[in-house]
Motif scaffolding. Structure first.
Motif, PDB file in Angstrom:
ATOM      1  N   GLY A  12       0.802  -1.221   0.000  1.00  0.00           N
ATOM      2  CA  GLY A  12       0.000   0.000   0.000  1.00  0.00           C
ATOM      3  C   GLY A  12       0.833   1.268   0.000  1.00  0.00           C
ATOM      4  N   THR A  13       2.156   1.127   0.223  1.00  0.00           N
ATOM      5  CA  THR A  13       3.043   2.296   0.177  1.00  0.00           C
ATOM      6  C   THR A  13       2.984   2.933  -1.210  1.00  0.00           C
ATOM      7  N   ILE A  14       2.894   4.251  -1.251  1.00  0.00           N
ATOM      8  CA  ILE A  14       2.901   4.974  -2.529  1.00  0.00           C
ATOM      9  C   ILE A  14       4.334   5.022  -3.062  1.00  0.00           C
ATOM     10  N   PHE A 128       3.921  -1.854  -8.449  1.00  0.00           N
ATOM     11  CA  PHE A 128       2.908  -0.883  -8.048  1.00  0.00           C
ATOM     12  C   PHE A 128       1.727  -0.959  -9.011  1.00  0.00           C
ATOM     13  N   ASP A 129       0.536  -0.600  -8.500  1.00  0.00           N
ATOM     14  CA  ASP A 129      -0.663  -0.626  -9.339  1.00  0.00           C
ATOM     15  C   ASP A 129      -0.879   0.719 -10.033  1.00  0.00           C
ATOM     16  N   GLU A 131      -2.604   3.230  -9.276  1.00  0.00           N
ATOM     17  CA  GLU A 131      -2.515   4.369  -8.353  1.00  0.00           C
ATOM     18  C   GLU A 131      -1.101   4.521  -7.788  1.00  0.00           C
ATOM     19  N   GLN A 132      -0.190   3.705  -8.292  1.00  0.00           N
ATOM     20  CA  GLN A 132       1.213   3.671  -7.845  1.00  0.00           C
ATOM     21  C   GLN A 132       1.316   3.315  -6.365  1.00  0.00           C
ATOM     22  N   LYS A 133       0.409   2.398  -5.947  1.00  0.00           N
ATOM     23  CA  LYS A 133       0.471   1.812  -4.606  1.00  0.00           C
ATOM     24  C   LYS A 133       1.161   0.455  -4.697  1.00  0.00           C
TER      25      LYS A 133
END
Length: 195
Positions: A12-14, A128-129, A131-133
């Protein structure tokens, strides 16, 4: 060679931003270059590490397989080039050309990007996804230079495919193992050696 495991940055980290020179073209690459992608693979590699050499053909294949996909890929080397000249930008450029890498290879001279990602070893992988999470951090697969298992990229590829398909990535994630990042004198981060 100090055998080192990933720090396993929290899911979940950006994705931390970066502005790094690409070793082949000299262009500066940043997170914004990948803003339109469904997924982003950030990997910390180098040239001299036997763990990276062991998987380098699979890394090249990843670039080829996903060249025209919704996956962005960037490789970053943060090793101290003064003490490890094989990991200097010119040497990394030669590696990128020799392997025919289809993604940017950047050099993190200040080592600040490696610290921002809590990178600890080479290789170290982060997916990362949109949303860049962060959705995956861990190993390429179960293969190591000494264990005789084939290099398949299975773990990393499964995570990439899940993100591209809009599915959840498995919670079962094994740390990557490799050589420790070669920090400059006095520059080793506080998390180093934690894993």
């Amino acid at each position: 060679m100090a055998l080192t495991a990933s720090t396993m940055l929290p899911i979940g980290t950006i994705a931390p931003d970066f502005h790094l020179p690409e070793v082949v073209s000299g262009k500066v690459i940043s997170l914004a270059n990948f803003a339109d992608k469904k997924a982003l693979l950030v990997m910390f590699i180098c040239r001299h590490c036997p763990f990276v050499k062991h998987i380098q053909q699979q890394l090249a294949l990843l670039g080829t397989d996903y060249e025209n996909s919704d996956l962005g890929i960037i490789a970053i080397s943060a090793n101290d080039a003064e003490n490890y000249p094989d990991d200097a930008p010119e040497s990394l450029k030669a590696m990128a050309i020799e392997l025919g890498l289809k993604f940017p290879v950047c050099y993190d001279e200040s080592q600040e990007t490696a610290k921002a990602y809590t990178a600890a070893c080479t290789p170290d992988f982060f997916v990362f996804d949109r949303e860049q999470k962060l959705v995956y951090r861990g190993q390429l697969d179960d293969s190591r230079p000494s264990n005789g298992k084939p290099v398949t990229g299975a773990d990393l590829r499964a995570a990439i495919e899940a993100v591209l398909a809009g599915k959840s990535v498995s919670d079962e994630q094994k740390p990557s193992i490799g050589c420790n990042i070669k920090w400059k004198a006095g520059n080793a981060p506080s998390y180093f050696g934690r894993g």
